[in-house]
Design a protein around this motif. Sequence first.
Motif, PDB file in Angstrom:
ATOM      1  N   GLU A 201       0.832  -1.188   0.000  1.00 61.03           N
ATOM      2  CA  GLU A 201       0.000   0.000   0.000  1.00 61.03           C
ATOM      3  C   GLU A 201       0.875   1.249   0.000  1.00 61.03           C
ATOM      4  N   TYR A 214     -12.489   1.671   0.184  1.00 59.92           N
ATOM      5  CA  TYR A 214     -12.660   0.228   0.342  1.00 59.92           C
ATOM      6  C   TYR A 214     -14.050  -0.144   0.854  1.00 59.92           C
ATOM      7  N   ARG A 249     -12.799  -9.207   0.865  1.00 63.18           N
ATOM      8  CA  ARG A 249     -11.362  -8.930   1.046  1.00 63.18           C
ATOM      9  C   ARG A 249     -11.133  -7.445   1.300  1.00 63.18           C
ATOM     10  N   SER A 253      -9.644  -5.942   4.751  1.00 65.54           N
ATOM     11  CA  SER A 253      -8.296  -5.367   4.732  1.00 65.54           C
ATOM     12  C   SER A 253      -8.209  -4.096   5.571  1.00 65.54           C
ATOM     13  N   GLY A 256      -7.487  -5.275   8.956  1.00 66.75           N
ATOM     14  CA  GLY A 256      -6.404  -6.248   9.054  1.00 66.75           C
ATOM     15  C   GLY A 256      -6.873  -7.640   9.416  1.00 66.75           C
ATOM     16  N   ASN A 258      -7.778 -10.117   7.217  1.00 69.83           N
ATOM     17  CA  ASN A 258      -7.674 -11.131   6.161  1.00 69.83           C
ATOM     18  C   ASN A 258      -6.641 -12.213   6.425  1.00 69.83           C
ATOM     19  N   SER A 259      -5.606 -11.909   7.183  1.00 69.88           N
ATOM     20  CA  SER A 259      -4.543 -12.898   7.379  1.00 69.88           C
ATOM     21  C   SER A 259      -4.953 -14.020   8.323  1.00 69.88           C
ATOM     22  N   ASP A 264      -2.004  -9.153  13.127  1.00 75.58           N
ATOM     23  CA  ASP A 264      -2.099  -8.253  11.984  1.00 75.58           C
ATOM     24  C   ASP A 264      -3.292  -7.304  12.068  1.00 75.58           C
TER      25      ASP A 264
END
Length: 662
Positions: A201, A214, A249, A253, A256, A258-259, A264
Amino acid sequence: MSRPPPPVPSTYTPEKALDDLPGIQWALCEFLHSRMLESEEFCDRMDPNKERLCFANGYGVIQVIKGLMSFEDKDLLAALQHMKRGTSVAAAHRKPPPSLAGRLAGYIVPGLSYSGPEWVAQMTDVERHAELMYAEGLYYKSLVGIVYSGDWLSFIKEMLNMRTILSTYRQLGRYLEAADAAYTASHYQDSEVSLNAPPLEDPSIDRHFRSGVYVGLGLSHLALSLMPSRILTIVEMFGYRGDRMEGLRLLGSVGGWNSGDDKDVVPQAEEGLRRPMCDMSLLIFHLVLSTYTFEGVDVNLARRIVEWNLKTYPNGVFFLFGAGRLALVRSQPERALEYYGKAAQCQSQYRNLQHISWWESAIANFALWDVKASKEWWSRLRAEATWSKATYTYGEAACLASLGEHDAAADLMARVGGLRQRIAGKSIPIEKFAARKARKYLAQGNHLVLPAMELAYVFCALSHAPQRVVLEKMIPDVRKALEELGLTEAGCGSPGGPIQNGSAVKFERKRSNGEGERGNGTVKSAQEGYWDNVCLTRFLEGVCWRYVAYPDPDADLDENGRLPIAVDDARQRAELAFKAVFEHGPKIELDHYLVYYAHFEYGRLLARSGKKDEARSHFDLVLSGKTAEVNPAGRKGKYSLENALYVRTHAAVDALEQDRLL
């Protein structure tokens, strides 16, 4: 304890509009801590003339929330006026469009086009934020306009605005993609590495702008992916397509998520302004819309989002709603009621927000099969809430009828039809259903079979009921209703022996002899609505046994509790009950929807039994639009809740192809 607000510049110039971002973020934080009036008063005091970009739009969004919560004309009109003001302020801060010569040049030289990322790159930070807020303002104004107007012409007008909104978000999204791609390429010196590396980013783009783009793109993708195929075909003609996984997604995002690693997760101090909106959108999808779709649903992700936000906003009413809904989805209605109670108590400033707690509490009590407690919540909603008076009134009446209080129930049933509303010129499906059932109750001499349980099914309370509640409370009530109809349970006719597919052989004999049936202390014709009642009771019997055999996949089961019945036995009883609906479906006079919903539920039962091909055949029959086991002459127009069934059946077919549990 509330922290003091940040300093806000006393003088305002458009070039310094973004200096107000810390102030509007503080107001949002107050709102999420359930200090709504403090947030609203701060926005109004900081911008009494409604000329500051951030505060004018922030104050307008608060009015939209108030309007949609109350559904009263004065609140909706106030929201509409404030959002019009907000969009006009945003429009004044936007980059002026090019001249006619510049537009013509844009068709020849792509870099000069004002509809691509190059145009956004030429904007100042204020102009980019203004472009974003203009799209947001148009969206909220269109949403309120559709609800407030109630006619098709206004609906079409606002849908044209939606096209502008989607185009703006796509343009801003392409700008972010181009900026991130350029930053990634410059960060990795080796071009081959940059091609295989995850995109980075661009840190020069502030997190508030990125989170806004987003959330707009993510919700656009989700909304388009949830549209019925007939409408989606038209939308795709204009070049708009919805990618559900991409939408999820983008929304994930921002926080944080998504991981899958909590390390994160973006801390509050570093989050974008619209991160809470992204989190709430994800909760609505995974915990509410999951009733109608399966692809992309992740209840475990919803749990992580709820837990993090409750630590951040321990008295935040919106995340307490999420915690309650999470508990209900896990078939823990008692725990859900605790969260809903806390949500109702944590704030009293916006009374209409408490009505959401009451609504959810009514459904959670259905899942516990505490009809008396559910009735109390419907009664409170009917007295105070304004969103759907017809639904609230019927909910209370159905509970009263189930409890045997028919005089009070009849009085309420007579009011239901006159309380219906219209949105964009169309009736609300659940209100139409309630009005039909109320008319039937009165026409049958103040009688309906299992009206509260039928409503519990419609609101998906049966699917979230604990197994023991279904087995020990619901099925005995179904058994009693069957006995009143002269029938016995599917799979257990005489003690220890089976019956003939749940058929009403004995009662057919009574009808041929001209005998009557009992109903609320009166003698009525045996033919009056009898087969509708038989099919409804059999349908509810099948649904109950289906959830005894195969609980909802997201249910948190009691590992220490063993049920006194084998899975195969419960499954067989469910099958026999659904087949009885198919057998007697042609004799239904009014409730034709039961046959189609029985095919849907039987298909889900077969899918859980491993018979996917048979399940698909039942789903295909529902989606085909063909007349099922009903009398074609008796069915006029659509059956009740038809569109909702199409959406759920499409989702079931997709889940079947992905080997997801139904």
